[in-house]
Design a protein around this motif. Sequence first.
Motif: not given
Length: 785
Positions: A198-202, A528-534, A553-562, A564-568
Motif C-alpha cells: 500500500x503506497x501511502x501510510x495511514x 501528485x498534484x501540486x497545491x494551488x492557491x484557492x 506536501x504531507x501526502x508525499x511524506x506518507x509514501x516515504x517511510x524512512x 518520515x521516520x527521520x523527520x520524527x
Amino acid sequence: MANDSAVTKKASIAVSGESLEEFSYDDAIVRKFLTAMLIWGIVAFLVGLIIAIELFLPSLKESLLNGVLASLLPAAIAELCVNAIDSFFGIQYLTFARLRPLHTNAAIFAFAGNAIFAAVYYSTQRLCKARMWSDKLSIAHFWGWQLIIVSAALTLPLGITQGKEYAELEWPIDIAIAVVWLVIFGGNFLMTVLKRRERHMYVSLWFYIATIVTVALLHVFNNLVVPSGLFKSYSMYAGVQDAFMQWWYGHNAVAFFLTTPFLGLMYYFLPKAADRPVFSYRLSIIHFWSLVFIYIWAGPHHLHYTALPDWASSLGMLFSLMLWMPSWGGMINGLLTLRGAWHKVLTDPVLKFFVVAITFYGMSTFEGPLLSIKAVNALSHYTDWTIAHVHAGALGWNGFMAFGMLYWLAPRIFQTKLWSQKMANAHFWMGTIGILLYILAIYVAGLAQGLMWRAIDDNGQLQFADFIVTIDSIIPMYYVRAVGGALFLFGGLMCAVNYFMTWRSRPSTYEEPVYAAAPLKKVYEGSESKAEARIDGVLDSAKAIDRFNQFKWHRRWERLPVRFTVFVVVSVTVASLFEIIPTFLIRSNVPTIASVKPYTPLELAGRDVYIAEGCYNCHSQMIRPIFAEELRYGEYSKPGEFVYDHPFQWGSRRIGPDLAREGVTRPQALWHYRHFLNPPDTSPRSLMPPYPWLFEQDLDWSSIKTRVWAMRALGVPYSDEEYANARELAEKQAQEVVAKLIEDAPSLKSKAASLEKSEGIALIAYLQRMGTDITKEAEPEADAK
C-alpha cells in the motif's frame, strides 16, 4: 484505509500488466499478545487492589478489634482476620513500597504494552497489505517481552531496582528491553513498512513510528548507568540533572507509550467499529506533528518549585499548556468520526468502551496542562490528586481502549461470535463505575491533602502540624478507592471469562484467507498534484499559507517511510536537546555548596537499602520554597545538596512526610530503630508497616568497595584511601551508630554484634546524614579549592 477483503486470484494472474503477490496475515501473533494483555492486566489490577488496601490496613485492623467490624463479628473471627492480615502483609516482599513499582510496571509495560503490540501486529499487516516481515522475529518479540515482564515481576518485589519511577528495572533487563523493542520489534515493523503493498501510510502507522523511535531514545538515555554488580547500578546523572532526565523520560513515557500508540489504535479500530471514515485527515496531521514536537518539552513541569532551575520548569509549563489544543484535536477527531453512528453506541459494547476512553483522553489532556500551571501544581504536587489524574488516563483511556479493541478483535481472530454481548456490556458499566469511584474519591483526598498541608492559622503557624492528621482525614476516601479498584478488577475478570468462552467456541482449524496485491514499484510513477492557491487578490504569503494548509506536501511524506521516520527523530531530538544541553552545561544551574560531601561508605550502602525498600514511593526528599513546607520540614532544598545523589530521590508523592532534613530533625538512632520495628511507637496511627527484617538481615558488606568504585567512576571524589578501606570505614561507622543506640537503650547491648552487621544500621546512618551538610561549615580545603 486498506481493504481487508480476501482475494483468491493466483499470483500469476496479471492486472494492468502487474503480477499480483499472494499473502496471508499472521493473526496467531495477535492472539498471543491479546491473551498476554488480558492475563497481565488482571495481575496489574490485582496488585493495585492489594496496595490500595495496604493504605488503610491500620484503620481496618482497628475496626476489627475495637470498631464497627468488631461489633459485627465474633471476637475470635476478628482476631483471626487481624492475624491473617499481619501474616500476609508482614512479608517483606509484599509491602506497599515493594509492590507499587510492580503495579505500575505491570499496568504500563505488561497490560498496555501487550495491548499496543496486539494492535500494531493486527493493523500494520492490513494497512501495509503485507504479512509481518519475519514470523520468527514476531515470536521472538512475544516471548522476549513476556520474559522481560516476568523478570520485572521477580526482581521488583525482591528490592532489585534503580529507584527511578517507571524506570525501576536494573541494567540487564534494560538491555533486554532495548534489544527486544528496537531491534526485534522495531526492525520487524520497519521492514514490514518498507515491504508494504500500500503506497501511502495511514495515520495509525505515523503514530506507531513515533512510538517506536521515541521510546527507544527515551529508554536508552534515561537508563545510562555504571553497574556495580549484576543487580545493582548507579545512574550516570546526579541530583538536578538526574531529576531532569527522569521526568524527560517519565512524562514522555506517558506521551509515547501510553498516548501515541493508543491514538494509532484509535485511528484504526474506531473507524472499523463504527464503519465510518476518520472525520478529518488534515486534523490528524496537525494532531500528530503537534504532539510529536510539543510533548517532548513538557517533562520539567513535574518539578515545579524544586531544585530544578526555574527556567526549565517554566518552559515545561509553557509547552504543557500548548499541548491542550492538539490533544483535544485528537479527541474531537475521534468523537466526530462517530457522526451518523451514535445510535450504534447504545447497543455495541465496543463503541461504548471507545467513546468513554476518548472522553477520558480529553479529560486527562485538559487536566495535565492544568496541573502544569505553577499555582495549581503548588497545591497538587505530592498529593493524591496526581494519582487520580494518572488513573483517569490509565484506566479510562488506556484500559477502555484496550478492552474495546479486545472485544472487536476476539470474534475476528477466533473466527466465531463473541460469547456474551451482555457480559461485555456489564463489564463496561462495572468498569465505568469503578473508575468513577476511584478517581472521585482520590480527587477529594488529593485536594484535602494539598489544602491541609498549606493551612496556616491566625498566629502564622501550621494549622495541621502533625502530618498524620491529614492521613486520618482521607482514610475514608482510601476505602472508596479500593471499592472502585475492586469493581474494575471484577470487570477485567468478566472480560477474561468472556474471552475464554469465545476462544473455546473457535473452529477446530482457523481459516487463513489469502489476499493478493501488486508489489510497489521501486520508483513512484504516480502523479501528485501540486497545491494551488484557492484565493485571489491577497498577498503571496497568504497564498503560500493556503497552499500549505492543503497538506499535499504531507501526502508525499506518507509514501516515504524512512524520510518520515527521520523527520520524527529530528523533531523529538531537537526539542529534547534545547532543554537538556543548557541544563547540563550551564554551571550556574547547579551551584556547588562547599560543605556538601560524598556519602560515607556505610551511608552509601544505607542509601541503597532505602532505594531497595522503595522508600521513595512514600516519602519525598525535596522541600519546596513554600512557606508552609519550610515551617513543616525546615529550610528549602538547594540544587547543590544533590550533586552526589546517583540516582536522585526527590519522590513524587507524600504518603509520609518529607525526609530531606531528617538528619536535622531526628538525629537519634533510637527513634529510627523503634520506628522501623513498630512505626506506631513513634508515630501513632502511621500507615507505615513494620520493617523487622532490616535488623535481621546482614548488609552485603563484600559489595561496599565495589559500590564506592562505581561512584568514583561517576566522578564522586572518594580518595584512594576511602576506596581502599571502604569496608573497614563502613564497619567502624556501624559500630559507632550501634554504640550510640545502646547508650540510649542499654537493653540492646546483647544484640550489638548482630545489629552492627544489619541493613537497618546502614539505613539509619543514611537517614542521620540526610539534610545535615548545609548546616555544617565548609572545611578549609574546600574553601581553598
